[in-house]
Design an enzyme around this catalytic site. Structure first.
Site, PDB file in Angstrom:
ATOM      1  N   CYS A 213       9.888   1.692   3.399  1.00 48.27           N
ATOM      2  CA  CYS A 213      10.810   0.686   3.916  1.00 48.27           C
ATOM      3  C   CYS A 213      12.245   1.195   3.946  1.00 48.27           C
ATOM      4  CB  CYS A 213      10.704  -0.615   3.132  1.00 48.27           C
ATOM      5  SG  CYS A 213      11.199  -0.451   1.422  1.00 48.27           S
TER       6      CYS A 213
ATOM      7  N   LYS B  17      -1.682  -8.203  -8.460  1.00 45.77           N
ATOM      8  CA  LYS B  17      -2.719  -7.874  -7.472  1.00 45.77           C
ATOM      9  C   LYS B  17      -2.305  -6.581  -6.786  1.00 45.77           C
ATOM     10  CE  LYS B  17      -3.128  -8.777  -3.123  1.00 45.77           C
ATOM     11  NZ  LYS B  17      -3.680  -7.480  -2.667  1.00 45.77           N
TER      12      LYS B  17
ATOM     13  N   GLU C 250       9.813  -2.608  13.616  1.00 50.03           N
ATOM     14  CA  GLU C 250       9.386  -1.681  12.565  1.00 50.03           C
ATOM     15  C   GLU C 250       8.075  -1.023  12.995  1.00 50.03           C
ATOM     16  OE1 GLU C 250       8.150  -3.346   8.732  1.00 50.03           O
ATOM     17  OE2 GLU C 250       9.184  -1.679   7.770  1.00 50.03           O
TER      18      GLU C 250
ATOM     19  N   SER D 198       5.249  -6.926   4.520  1.00 53.33           N
ATOM     20  CA  SER D 198       5.819  -7.147   5.856  1.00 53.33           C
ATOM     21  C   SER D 198       6.686  -8.406   5.896  1.00 53.33           C
ATOM     22  CB  SER D 198       4.692  -7.292   6.880  1.00 53.33           C
ATOM     23  OG  SER D 198       4.049  -8.533   6.707  1.00 53.33           O
TER      24      SER D 198
ATOM     25  N   PHE E 138       0.814  -1.223   0.000  1.00 53.29           N
ATOM     26  CA  PHE E 138       0.000   0.000   0.000  1.00 53.29           C
ATOM     27  C   PHE E 138       0.843   1.267   0.000  1.00 53.29           C
ATOM     28  CE2 PHE E 138       1.075  -0.096   4.469  1.00 53.29           C
ATOM     29  CZ  PHE E 138       1.106   1.242   4.820  1.00 53.29           C
TER      30      PHE E 138
END
Lengths: 144, 502
Positions: free
Chosen positions: B291, B182, B402, B235, B158
């Site tokens: 990230c 996707k 994180e 993740s 996202f």
């Protein structure tokens, strides 16, 4: 009032300002045929400056993100000049107005170049280039 | 300053792209919500496994012709796609601000970086070349050719809804493969727009497909025998325990780019004003949902006396906190805004829980993100200001885990060695930065630090499209990385021909 400006806001300001300046010089070219060629060239240069600044931003914006908050405590509207050309304006007045515009523009572009030193070198270079071009024009206007 | 015009004026009803046709899904529809005003801007289908299977079947069929299309012709598709992306640059950027929340500067940066992938993929005739050796043995020539494999799956995150899918799709397609993608169901709109442009660019039916959805589509992708490989960004638990493991079990190639906890090491000789300015976007840009965002700032006082060290640390904490406190927040399409909302309320709640953890662990809360102002009146549900903790120790969970939000921890180290040890003690290895004017320190840091991307006076160490996007330890699972030459190798099989003529 000093504010924090994003890169996007500064570029939008430049684009809008150059557009107004282009219109200003086009009007002077129509109004004062004796310097029509010179004012016409200056109008064309304003359009080029707009393209240069916008293109530089678009092509390097990912690097602007590195230090995207470069324009803190700065208010570009401090550099705005009245660009209205009222009916009956004399040539001397028009040239004086153009000189003020160029002086403010040089100061503006030099300042944003200074503030963007930490960005990719292409960005301050574009602003410096416009400031240099406008310095040449200032000399031309003063000689009229 | 006005808010820039929104390209989406009424909610869109999104479809799947299967075999070059936009089709409705039989699955239920869910809202895509603009986090800055909580208005639904689209409805996205949660597609079925059957729809995914259908897309793969068409893609497999399309592969036969597409892999026989000369690389130069495939490159021309990339050139046309690049041109269309440029033409739609502003609309694509504004869509990202609407669907994700990021500022318009950030969205335009993302658009530019995405387009750069297509530009590099347009060089595929050169990138895909093999190599040869005449007389590898006497009278025998040997050469290597790279061949596409078939259909690849792409699972998108996202946080960069436009750019991340383009780390993979242009290279997959340019090398002669087909993709079934996707998009993130949280912000799929810009990727739908890209697929529309891919069709317009002349990429044949079935080569570039979109199947919207959730976990069922991921599972279908991982199990499908005709999917040759999967690219995933998300993740670590999902990337490692689901994607990487399942791809291993089913014999697929895999790139799983995962979580991070990135360190910025500030040496005493650094250019402080420039470093602080860089840190602001590094720590808080994209609202910390990146990230490559740094989240731990390690202030090193090597060579300073005790008194100087205290003063240096205090100076950094104060300047960092002051700069963070000035960041203006609001809707990303407002040009005054430097930081937008988080993607949704759940993500905000998670970060708030880390503020509470930090307090419980004994760190000093210098700037509380729960207290913030917006530049205008609007729903505050997804907004959270920058948070700064000082006196953080490496063992605290806020320094270890994180957080994925506008959340900074400031730590101290006596030496650069100690700072590197802290980085190595952390399970992640995505990126690390050093800020210094010493070439010796910079080289030492680059040489020793076990992270995939190293920044030297760079806050966001994001490799350009022609370099691989590194990643080590719990930040990456796979063998070959995205972008650059590595992604070309990922999407191709090396075949060696040994030739002798009698």
């Amino acid at each position: 009032m000093s504010e924090q400006y994003t890169a996007s806001a500064i570029i939008s300001f430049c684009a809008d300002w150059e557009k107004q300046a282009e219109h200003f010089y086009k009007t002077l070219a129509e109004r004062f045929p004796v310097h029509a060629a010179k004012f016409g060239v200056m109008a064309g240069e304003c359009a080029k400056h707009k393209t240069l600044v916008q293109r530089t931003y678009q092509e390097t914006v990912s690097d602007i993100l590195e230090t995207g908050y470069a324009f803190n405590d700065f208010n570009p509207s401090d550099y705005l000049v009245d660009l209205a050309v009222p009916e009956g304006m004399q040539l001397a007045q028009a040239i004086a107005q153009a000189i003020t515009l160029e002086e403010k523009a040089i100061a503006f572009y030099q300042e944003v170049a200074r503030r963007s030193q930490s960005l990719l070198a292409t960005i301050p270079r574009a602003f410096t280039k416009v400031a240099a071009k406008r310095t040449e024009r200032l000399a031309q206007l003063r000689s009229l | 300053m006005a808010i820039l015009e929104e390209p989406i004026t009424s909610p869109l009803r999104l479809q799947n792209l299967i075999n070059g046709e936009w089709v409705d899904s039989e699955g239920r529809m869910v809202d895509v919500v603009n986090p800055a005003n909580l208005q639904a801007i689209a409805q996205v289908p949660i597609s079925t496994k059957q729809e995914f299977d259908q897309a793969v079947a068409f893609a497999k069929e399309a592969f036969y012709d597409w892999r026989r299309t000369p690389p130069l012709a495939r490159a021309r598709c990339m050139f046309r796609l690049k041109e269309l992306l440029e033409k739609n640059f502003e609309e694509l950027s504004r869509i990202q601000s609407m669907e994700h929340g990021k500022t318009i500067d950030e969205s335009r940066g993302e658009t530019r970086r995405g387009i750069e992938m297509v530009e590099v993929a347009a060089g595929i005739p050169t990138l895909m070349m093999g190599y040869n050796l005449e007389d590898a043995a006497s009278g025998i020539d040997e050469y290597l050719i790279r061949q596409p494999l078939g259909v690849f799956g792409i699972i998108c995150p996202f946080n960069f809804p436009f750019m991340v899918p383009l780390w993979f799709a242009p290279f997959a397609v340019a090398t002669g493969n087909c993709v079934v993608m996707k998009p993130s169901s949280e912000d799929p709109i810009s990727q739908i727009k890209v697929a529309e442009l891919a069709v317009e660019a002349g990429i044949p039916d079935g080569v570039w497909s979109i199947v919207n959805g959730g976990r069922d589509i991921v599972n279908a992708m991982l199990d499908h025998p005709d999917i040759k490989g999967v690219c995933f960004v998300g993740s670590t638990p999902v990337g490692r325990d689901v994607v990487y493991r399942r791809c291993g079990e089913t014999g697929k190639r895999v790139i799983a780019q995962c979580g991070a906890k990135n360190f910025a090491v500030l040496m005493p000789d650094a250019d402080i004003p420039k470093t602080i300015a860089t840190c602001m976007t590094s720590f808080f840009g994209n609202t910390g949902q990146r990230c490559l965002a740094n989240s731990n700032l390690v202030v090193v006082d090597e060579g300073l006396s005790k008194g100087e060290a205290e003063a240096f640390y205090e100076r950094i904490v104060n300047e960092f906190t002051t700069a963070a406190s000035k960041i203006k927040m609001g809707y990303g399409l407002d040009e005054r805004v430097q930081m937008g909302p988080l993607r949704d309320q759940g993500k905000r709640a998670r970060i708030v829980s880390y503020i509470e953890k930090g307090l419980a662990e004994g760190a000093t809360l210098k700037l509380d993100g729960r207290i913030f102002e917006l530049v205008d009146e609007r729903p505050r549900d997804c907004f959270l200001g920058p948070t700064v903790f000082s006196d953080v120790t490496p063992q605290m969970s806020i320094a270890q885990e994180e957080v994925f939000g506008p959340f900074a921890c400031i730590l101290r180290a006596r030496t650069m060695d100690e700072a590197i040890d802290m980085i190595h003690a952390n399970p992640f290895g995505n990126s690390a930065s050093i800020f210094t004017t010493s070439g010796k320190w910079a080289r030492e840091f680059q040489y020793r630090t076990e992270c995939g991307n190293i920044g030297i006076n760079i806050g966001i160490a994001a490799p350009m499209a022609f370099f691989p996007f590194g990643g080590m330890k719990d930040s990456f699972f796979g063998d070959l990385h995205g972008q650059g030459q590595e992604i070309v190798r990922f999407f191709t099989e090396s075949k060696v021909v040994i030739q002798r003529w009698f």
